[in-house]
Design a protein around this motif. Structure first.
Motif, PDB file in Angstrom:
ATOM      1  N   ARG A   1      -1.165 -24.706  12.381  1.00  9.97           N
ATOM      2  CA  ARG A   1      -2.226 -24.085  11.610  1.00  9.97           C
ATOM      3  C   ARG A   1      -2.357 -22.591  11.845  1.00  9.97           C
ATOM      4  NH1 ARG A   1      -7.398 -26.798  13.149  1.00  9.97           N
ATOM      5  NH2 ARG A   1      -8.149 -25.267  11.682  1.00  9.97           N
ATOM      6  N   GLY A   2      -1.530 -21.988  12.658  1.00  9.63           N
ATOM      7  CA  GLY A   2      -1.677 -20.570  12.971  1.00  9.63           C
ATOM      8  C   GLY A   2      -1.303 -19.660  11.815  1.00  9.63           C
ATOM      9  N   LEU A   3      -1.671 -18.411  11.970  1.00  6.48           N
ATOM     10  CA  LEU A   3      -1.312 -17.389  10.999  1.00  6.48           C
ATOM     11  C   LEU A   3      -0.031 -16.687  11.439  1.00  6.48           C
ATOM     12  CD1 LEU A   3      -4.729 -15.628  10.358  1.00  6.48           C
ATOM     13  CD2 LEU A   3      -3.337 -16.794   8.656  1.00  6.48           C
ATOM     14  N   GLN A   4       0.720 -16.228  10.457  1.00  2.00           N
ATOM     15  CA  GLN A   4       1.865 -15.372  10.712  1.00  2.00           C
ATOM     16  C   GLN A   4       1.619 -14.095   9.919  1.00  2.00           C
ATOM     17  OE1 GLN A   4       2.766 -18.747   9.394  1.00  2.00           O
ATOM     18  NE2 GLN A   4       2.393 -19.303  11.505  1.00  2.00           N
ATOM     19  N   ILE A   5       1.634 -12.974  10.623  1.00  2.56           N
ATOM     20  CA  ILE A   5       1.405 -11.670  10.012  1.00  2.56           C
ATOM     21  C   ILE A   5       2.695 -10.861  10.147  1.00  2.56           C
ATOM     22  CG2 ILE A   5       0.015  -9.559  10.031  1.00  2.56           C
ATOM     23  CD1 ILE A   5      -1.714 -12.040   9.560  1.00  2.56           C
ATOM     24  N   ASP A   6       3.243 -10.407   9.023  1.00  2.00           N
ATOM     25  CA  ASP A   6       4.425  -9.543   9.022  1.00  2.00           C
ATOM     26  C   ASP A   6       4.024  -8.210   8.403  1.00  2.00           C
ATOM     27  OD1 ASP A   6       6.703 -11.204   9.971  1.00  2.00           O
ATOM     28  OD2 ASP A   6       6.063 -12.473   8.312  1.00  2.00           O
ATOM     29  N   VAL A   7       4.283  -7.133   9.127  1.00  6.26           N
ATOM     30  CA  VAL A   7       3.939  -5.786   8.659  1.00  6.26           C
ATOM     31  C   VAL A   7       5.192  -4.926   8.687  1.00  6.26           C
ATOM     32  CG1 VAL A   7       2.468  -3.777   9.006  1.00  6.26           C
ATOM     33  CG2 VAL A   7       1.631  -6.044   9.680  1.00  6.26           C
ATOM     34  N   LYS A   8       5.457  -4.244   7.575  1.00  3.18           N
ATOM     35  CA  LYS A   8       6.594  -3.313   7.487  1.00  3.18           C
ATOM     36  C   LYS A   8       6.084  -2.011   6.918  1.00  3.18           C
ATOM     37  CE  LYS A   8      10.070  -6.764   6.725  1.00  3.18           C
ATOM     38  NZ  LYS A   8      11.091  -7.274   5.871  1.00  3.18           N
TER      39      LYS A   8
ATOM     40  N   PHE B   1       0.840  -1.192   0.000  1.00  2.00           N
ATOM     41  CA  PHE B   1       0.000   0.000   0.000  1.00  2.00           C
ATOM     42  C   PHE B   1       0.878   1.247   0.000  1.00  2.00           C
ATOM     43  CE2 PHE B   1      -2.247  -3.347   2.325  1.00  2.00           C
ATOM     44  CZ  PHE B   1      -3.440  -3.394   1.623  1.00  2.00           C
ATOM     45  N   ASP B   2       0.437   2.283  -0.719  1.00  3.21           N
ATOM     46  CA  ASP B   2       1.096   3.582  -0.663  1.00  3.21           C
ATOM     47  C   ASP B   2       0.665   4.261   0.630  1.00  3.21           C
ATOM     48  OD1 ASP B   2       2.446   3.444  -3.123  1.00  3.21           O
ATOM     49  OD2 ASP B   2       0.629   4.016  -4.195  1.00  3.21           O
TER      50      ASP B   2
ATOM     51  N   ILE C   1       9.644   1.109   9.144  1.00  3.30           N
ATOM     52  CA  ILE C   1      10.654   1.423   8.139  1.00  3.30           C
ATOM     53  C   ILE C   1      10.381   2.818   7.589  1.00  3.30           C
ATOM     54  CG2 ILE C   1      11.104  -0.987   7.507  1.00  3.30           C
ATOM     55  CD1 ILE C   1       9.320  -0.583   5.052  1.00  3.30           C
ATOM     56  N   ASP C   2      11.419   3.484   7.127  1.00  2.00           N
ATOM     57  CA  ASP C   2      11.254   4.771   6.450  1.00  2.00           C
ATOM     58  C   ASP C   2      10.809   4.504   5.024  1.00  2.00           C
ATOM     59  OD1 ASP C   2      12.013   6.337   8.612  1.00  2.00           O
ATOM     60  OD2 ASP C   2      14.145   6.182   8.107  1.00  2.00           O
ATOM     61  N   GLY C   3       9.896   5.324   4.546  1.00  3.70           N
ATOM     62  CA  GLY C   3       9.448   5.183   3.167  1.00  3.70           C
ATOM     63  C   GLY C   3       7.978   5.514   3.027  1.00  3.70           C
TER      64      GLY C   3
ATOM     65  N   PRO D   1       2.105   7.463   2.427  1.00  6.86           N
ATOM     66  CA  PRO D   1       3.029   8.584   2.640  1.00  6.86           C
ATOM     67  C   PRO D   1       2.875   9.236   4.018  1.00  6.86           C
ATOM     68  CG  PRO D   1       1.254   9.226   1.165  1.00  6.86           C
ATOM     69  CD  PRO D   1       1.107   7.750   1.415  1.00  6.86           C
ATOM     70  N   GLU D   2       1.762   9.022   4.684  1.00  5.80           N
ATOM     71  CA  GLU D   2       1.497   9.584   6.007  1.00  5.80           C
ATOM     72  C   GLU D   2       1.540   8.464   7.054  1.00  5.80           C
ATOM     73  OE1 GLU D   2       1.031  12.865   6.575  1.00  5.80           O
ATOM     74  OE2 GLU D   2       1.345  13.207   4.431  1.00  5.80           O
ATOM     75  N   PRO D   3       1.634   8.795   8.351  1.00  2.00           N
ATOM     76  CA  PRO D   3       1.583   7.775   9.402  1.00  2.00           C
ATOM     77  C   PRO D   3       0.291   6.945   9.289  1.00  2.00           C
ATOM     78  CG  PRO D   3       2.289   9.857  10.326  1.00  2.00           C
ATOM     79  CD  PRO D   3       1.861  10.140   8.906  1.00  2.00           C
ATOM     80  N   VAL D   4       0.392   5.695   9.696  1.00  2.00           N
ATOM     81  CA  VAL D   4      -0.701   4.741   9.539  1.00  2.00           C
ATOM     82  C   VAL D   4      -1.104   4.182  10.904  1.00  2.00           C
ATOM     83  CG1 VAL D   4      -1.291   2.488   8.543  1.00  2.00           C
ATOM     84  CG2 VAL D   4       0.068   4.099   7.236  1.00  2.00           C
ATOM     85  N   GLU D   5      -2.404   4.022  11.103  1.00  3.49           N
ATOM     86  CA  GLU D   5      -2.931   3.319  12.268  1.00  3.49           C
ATOM     87  C   GLU D   5      -3.068   1.847  11.885  1.00  3.49           C
ATOM     88  OE1 GLU D   5      -7.130   2.893  14.682  1.00  3.49           O
ATOM     89  OE2 GLU D   5      -6.762   4.708  13.534  1.00  3.49           O
ATOM     90  N   LEU D   6      -2.539   0.949  12.710  1.00  3.23           N
ATOM     91  CA  LEU D   6      -2.567  -0.484  12.428  1.00  3.23           C
ATOM     92  C   LEU D   6      -3.599  -1.150  13.325  1.00  3.23           C
ATOM     93  CD1 LEU D   6      -1.302  -2.901  10.944  1.00  3.23           C
ATOM     94  CD2 LEU D   6       0.428  -2.984  12.752  1.00  3.23           C
TER      95      LEU D   6
END
Length: 88
Positions: free
Chosen positions: A81-88, A6-7, A28-30, A9-14
């Motif tokens: 069977r669990g999920l793995q979620i990676d967010v950067k 996803f683009d 990460i920066d970007g 450019p501003e801070p994001v609420e997770l």
């Protein structure tokens, strides 16, 4: 495995709503955010990742826990069977 970009450019609420699994968040920066969902194929298919401009949401449609894994150091046993979620 499902990958999402996803683009942002501003801070994001997770907002992550899964009944069980591993979540790793790395800042990460970007101007982009990346989400990778791995696990059993059915669980990945039932996981929705969306972005509405300021909120990045990861939700699994089934609210019941779907397995347990116990880890002690390098040793682990139980359901895979669990999920793995990676967010950067």
């Amino acid at each position: 495995m499902a990958e999402h970009r996803f683009d942002t450019p501003e801070p994001v609420e997770l907002d992550i709503q899964i009944p069980a699994g591993d979540i790793r968040v790395e800042t990460i920066d970007g101007d982009e955010s990346f989400v990778t969902v791995t696990g059993a194929e059915k669980l990945v298919e039932e996981t929705r990742v969306s972005f509405d401009g300021s909120r990045l949401a990861i939700q699994h449609k089934n609210k019941r826990p779907f397995g347990i894994t116990i880890s002690i150091g390098e040793f682990s046993f139980g359901s895979e069977r669990g999920l793995q979620i990676d967010v950067k």
